[in-house]
Write a protein that holds these residues in place. Structure first.
Motif, short mmCIF file in Angstrom:
data_model
loop_
_atom_site.label_atom_id
_atom_site.label_comp_id
_atom_site.label_asym_id
_atom_site.label_seq_id
_atom_site.Cartn_x
_atom_site.Cartn_y
_atom_site.Cartn_z
N ARG A 24 1.04 -1.18 0.06
CA ARG A 24 0.07 -0.14 -0.20
C ARG A 24 0.84 1.39 -0.04
N PHE A 25 0.58 2.06 -0.99
CA PHE A 25 1.32 3.41 -0.95
C PHE A 25 0.56 4.51 -1.02
N THR A 26 0.62 5.52 -0.29
CA THR A 26 -0.10 6.89 -0.36
C THR A 26 0.50 7.84 -1.02
N GLU A 27 1.61 8.02 -1.48
CA GLU A 27 2.50 9.16 -1.87
C GLU A 27 3.68 8.75 -2.95
N HIS A 28 4.13 7.28 -2.94
CA HIS A 28 5.48 7.05 -3.57
C HIS A 28 5.06 7.09 -5.19
N ALA A 29 6.01 7.39 -5.88
CA ALA A 29 6.05 7.56 -7.25
C ALA A 29 7.04 6.67 -7.88
N TYR A 30 6.84 5.75 -8.72
CA TYR A 30 7.81 4.85 -9.27
C TYR A 30 8.37 5.73 -10.44
N PRO A 31 9.82 5.80 -10.48
CA PRO A 31 10.33 6.33 -11.64
C PRO A 31 10.22 5.29 -12.82
N MET A 32 10.77 5.76 -14.00
CA MET A 32 10.89 4.97 -15.12
C MET A 32 11.68 3.78 -14.80
N HIS A 33 11.35 2.36 -15.09
CA HIS A 33 12.22 1.44 -14.81
C HIS A 33 11.59 0.13 -15.50
N THR A 34 12.57 -0.89 -15.39
CA THR A 34 11.93 -2.10 -16.24
C THR A 34 12.40 -3.19 -15.18
N HIS A 35 11.64 -4.58 -15.36
CA HIS A 35 11.77 -5.78 -14.70
C HIS A 35 12.25 -6.67 -15.57
N GLY A 36 12.87 -7.89 -15.25
CA GLY A 36 13.20 -8.88 -15.94
C GLY A 36 12.12 -9.94 -16.05
N SER A 37 11.03 -9.77 -15.60
CA SER A 37 9.94 -10.58 -15.39
C SER A 37 8.67 -10.06 -15.78
N TRP A 38 7.66 -11.07 -16.12
CA TRP A 38 6.23 -10.21 -16.36
C TRP A 38 5.84 -9.85 -15.14
N THR A 39 5.03 -8.78 -14.89
CA THR A 39 4.56 -8.11 -13.93
C THR A 39 3.09 -8.25 -13.88
N LEU A 40 2.31 -8.99 -13.09
CA LEU A 40 0.91 -9.33 -13.10
C LEU A 40 0.31 -8.56 -11.84
N LEU A 41 -0.44 -7.55 -12.07
CA LEU A 41 -0.70 -6.53 -11.09
C LEU A 41 -2.32 -6.33 -11.05
N VAL A 42 -2.90 -6.54 -9.72
CA VAL A 42 -4.26 -6.09 -9.46
C VAL A 42 -4.31 -5.11 -8.22
N VAL A 43 -5.15 -4.11 -8.63
CA VAL A 43 -5.36 -3.21 -7.48
C VAL A 43 -6.36 -3.34 -6.69
N ASP A 44 -6.26 -3.27 -5.40
CA ASP A 44 -7.31 -3.51 -4.54
C ASP A 44 -8.30 -2.15 -3.99
#
Length: 271
Positions: A24-44
């Motif tokens: 859970r994040f209230t303020e954090h902003a991710y900069p541009m980046h990459t992963h070596g894996s597939w990112t499977l995301l769900v938002v609750d």
């Protein structure tokens, strides 16, 4: 760590999943980046705004988001309260390089059935002892994602192959206590994991994991009738621990192992 952040991250012993993140994040902003894996995301809760390949997107509760490996993206809260998300990082070979471009073009899917499957997969990887069930569920999720990315109707047809289903059942029977990974079963039977799951489910009316759990509960009942304590029975029947046994025993039979043992043996020690 600020009070606005809540993070749990771990690497489950499930083939195909490199890492799991609940955050859970209230303020954090991710900069541009990459992963070596597939990112499977769900938002609750909340909305995540992100850029992928110079196009703006949003991840929210109604959709499943899939970000491909090697493609730059960022992310930030789009609602005042931040966001709560769950992420499965999948090995690159789970979907392969060929589908990266398709995922860039369409990184989100409005698919309620897929979302339910992913929710179940998260529950399975969070509890030790359910690794085989998680592998089976991952195979179904992977097939549905692949269907979306290849523009097919994400509704896999039933596989009627009684021979391979019977061979898988025999293999599962041989490893009821010791356990068997779906990958190892697929290798032994020279069949794709998803094909095995679908063939078994069509032939027997339940998935291979449910079958194994049913067999283990039957074995646990036998051992409990012999008067053995539940903590000993759990390991002897192939469960991770007593809590793992209790959870599945009660789900299938409606009452916990301790109560079954006391009723089955009786005060005189007879059923």
């Amino acid at each position: 760590m600020s009070t606005g952040q809540q993070i749990r991250v771990w690497s489950p012993p499930v083939s195909g999943i490199t890492e799991v993140l609940h955050a859970r994040f209230t303020e954090h902003a991710y900069p541009m980046h990459t992963h070596g894996s597939w990112t499977l995301l769900v938002v609750d809760d909340g909305i995540v705004r992100y850029d992928l390949d110079r196009h703006e997107h949003g991840a929210f509760r109604q959709v499943v988001t899939l970000l491909p490996p090697g493609v730059a993206h960022n992310g930030s809260p789009a609602t005042p309260g931040g966001f709560r998300k769950r992420v499965l990082y999948l090995d690159p070979e789970q979907l392969g390089d060929r589908l990266v471009g398709r995922a860039v073009d369409q990184p989100s899917f409005d698919d309620t059935a897929l979302r339910r499957r992913i929710d179940l997969l998260h529950a399975l990887v969070a509890a030790p002892g359910d690794e085989f069930a998680a592998e089976v569920q991952l195979a179904v999720v992977r097939e549905r994602l692949r269907a979306h990315l290849t523009r097919r109707t994400p509704q896999a047809p039933a596989v009627r192959d009684t021979r391979i289903a019977r061979r898988l059942r025999e293999l599962l029977d041989e490893h009821v206590v010791t356990g068997l990974s779906l990958r190892d079963a697929a290798g032994a039977l020279h069949a794709h994991p998803t094909y095995l799951v679908r063939a078994f489910s069509t032939a027997y009316g339940l998935g291979p994991h449910q079958y194994v759990i049913s067999r283990r509960v039957d074995l646990a009942r036998q051992l409990l009738r012999e008067g053995r304590p539940a903590v000993e029975v759990a390991v002897a029947a192939g469960f991770y621990d007593q809590a793992h046994l209790s959870r599945h025993f009660k789900r299938i039979l409606g009452y916990p192992p301790g109560r079954y043992r006391s009723c089955a043996t009786g005060a005189s020690g007879h059923p």
